[in-house]
Design a protein around this motif. Structure first.
Motif, PDB file in Angstrom:
ATOM      1  N   ARG A  17       0.625  -1.026  -0.034  1.00 17.87           N
ATOM      2  CA  ARG A  17       0.006   0.019  -0.005  1.00 17.87           C
ATOM      3  C   ARG A  17       0.840   1.060  -0.065  1.00 17.87           C
ATOM      4  NH1 ARG A  17      -5.439   0.333  -0.363  1.00 17.87           N
ATOM      5  NH2 ARG A  17      -5.345  -1.707   0.879  1.00 17.87           N
ATOM      6  N   PHE A  18       0.869   2.039  -1.018  1.00 24.48           N
ATOM      7  CA  PHE A  18       1.718   3.091  -1.190  1.00 24.48           C
ATOM      8  C   PHE A  18       0.958   4.505  -0.380  1.00 24.48           C
ATOM      9  CE2 PHE A  18       2.454   0.832  -4.901  1.00 24.48           C
ATOM     10  CZ  PHE A  18       3.872   0.624  -5.150  1.00 24.48           C
ATOM     11  N   ALA A  19       1.788   5.544  -0.153  1.00 27.33           N
ATOM     12  CA  ALA A  19       1.366   6.800   0.396  1.00 27.33           C
ATOM     13  C   ALA A  19       0.110   7.408  -0.200  1.00 27.33           C
ATOM     14  CB  ALA A  19       2.418   7.559   0.681  1.00 27.33           C
ATOM     15  N   CYS A  20       0.137   7.281  -1.525  1.00 30.65           N
ATOM     16  CA  CYS A  20      -1.050   7.788  -2.449  1.00 30.65           C
ATOM     17  C   CYS A  20      -2.416   6.858  -2.360  1.00 30.65           C
ATOM     18  CB  CYS A  20      -0.851   7.890  -3.901  1.00 30.65           C
ATOM     19  SG  CYS A  20      -0.431   6.442  -4.561  1.00 30.65           S
ATOM     20  N   TYR A  48      -2.153 -11.822   2.262  1.00 26.11           N
ATOM     21  CA  TYR A  48      -1.629 -12.311   3.205  1.00 26.11           C
ATOM     22  C   TYR A  48      -1.454 -11.242   4.431  1.00 26.11           C
ATOM     23  CZ  TYR A  48       1.479 -15.375   5.702  1.00 26.11           C
ATOM     24  OH  TYR A  48       2.231 -15.952   6.621  1.00 26.11           O
ATOM     25  N   GLN A  49      -0.833 -10.294   4.005  1.00 28.99           N
ATOM     26  CA  GLN A  49      -0.487  -9.096   4.689  1.00 28.99           C
ATOM     27  C   GLN A  49      -0.304  -8.042   3.844  1.00 28.99           C
ATOM     28  OE1 GLN A  49       3.221  -9.497   6.764  1.00 28.99           O
ATOM     29  NE2 GLN A  49       4.372  -9.905   4.930  1.00 28.99           N
ATOM     30  N   THR A  50      -0.519  -6.664   4.537  1.00 27.23           N
ATOM     31  CA  THR A  50      -0.513  -5.504   3.542  1.00 27.23           C
ATOM     32  C   THR A  50       0.863  -4.565   4.215  1.00 27.23           C
ATOM     33  OG1 THR A  50      -2.640  -5.219   3.433  1.00 27.23           O
ATOM     34  CG2 THR A  50      -1.520  -3.080   3.257  1.00 27.23           C
ATOM     35  N   LEU A  51       1.658  -4.408   3.278  1.00 22.34           N
ATOM     36  CA  LEU A  51       2.779  -3.764   3.736  1.00 22.34           C
ATOM     37  C   LEU A  51       2.738  -2.297   3.378  1.00 22.34           C
ATOM     38  CD1 LEU A  51       5.039  -6.663   2.381  1.00 22.34           C
ATOM     39  CD2 LEU A  51       4.510  -6.125   4.783  1.00 22.34           C
ATOM     40  N   LYS A  56       4.861   7.543  -3.042  1.00 26.04           N
ATOM     41  CA  LYS A  56       3.850   7.166  -3.893  1.00 26.04           C
ATOM     42  C   LYS A  56       4.189   6.419  -4.867  1.00 26.04           C
ATOM     43  CE  LYS A  56       1.835  11.885  -2.910  1.00 26.04           C
ATOM     44  NZ  LYS A  56       1.350  13.108  -3.568  1.00 26.04           N
ATOM     45  N   CYS A  57       3.159   5.724  -5.544  1.00 22.33           N
ATOM     46  CA  CYS A  57       3.175   4.837  -6.699  1.00 22.33           C
ATOM     47  C   CYS A  57       3.772   5.244  -7.855  1.00 22.33           C
ATOM     48  CB  CYS A  57       1.857   4.308  -7.068  1.00 22.33           C
ATOM     49  SG  CYS A  57       0.421   5.210  -7.694  1.00 22.33           S
TER      50      CYS A  57
END
Length: 126
Positions: A17-20, A48-51, A56-57
């Protein structure tokens, strides 16, 4: 008599998961019970897990770069038009053309990003 639990029909992957708030699938983590072949997956993806990722992407970075270039051309255009439009005529024309091209590219990238959010496999919908 106990009822057996149903086996999951999905394979598990990391989710970045990016900052945006955009995301991308990461590394494969765990097989589901439907797939028994080594190195193969069933095709269904579960988180499985969110990192979290601090930056940003790539798509947002491209959009921001193009917006900065657009803003640079716009300020140049404004400055040249205010100072001496006849002296900077060709520069003004070039800036206007570049602004048109950049506006179209920004619009295209934003629509691609929006289409990605509307995709069926978007983990943000859960």
């Amino acid at each position: 008599m106990s009822v057996p639990k149903p086996k999951t029909k999905m394979c598990f992957y990391d989710n970045h998961r990016f900052a945006c708030n955009d995301w991308k699938w990461g590394n494969f983590r765990q097989h589901c019970h439907a797939e028994y072949r080594t190195g193969e997956t069933c095709g269904m993806k579960m988180v499985y897990q969110t990192l979290p990722v601090a930056e940003k992407c790539q798509m947002c970075q491209k959009i921001e770069r193009k917006q900065r270039r657009y803003e640079k051309h716009r300020t140049d255009y404004s400055r040249w038009a205010a100072e001496n439009p006849t002296k900077y005529r060709f520069s003004i024309e070039k800036a206007v053309e570049e602004m048109k091209v950049l506006a179209e590219e920004i619009k295209r990238l934003m629509s691609e990003k929006q289409a990605r959010y509307m995709a069926v496999g978007n983990p943000r919908r859960a």
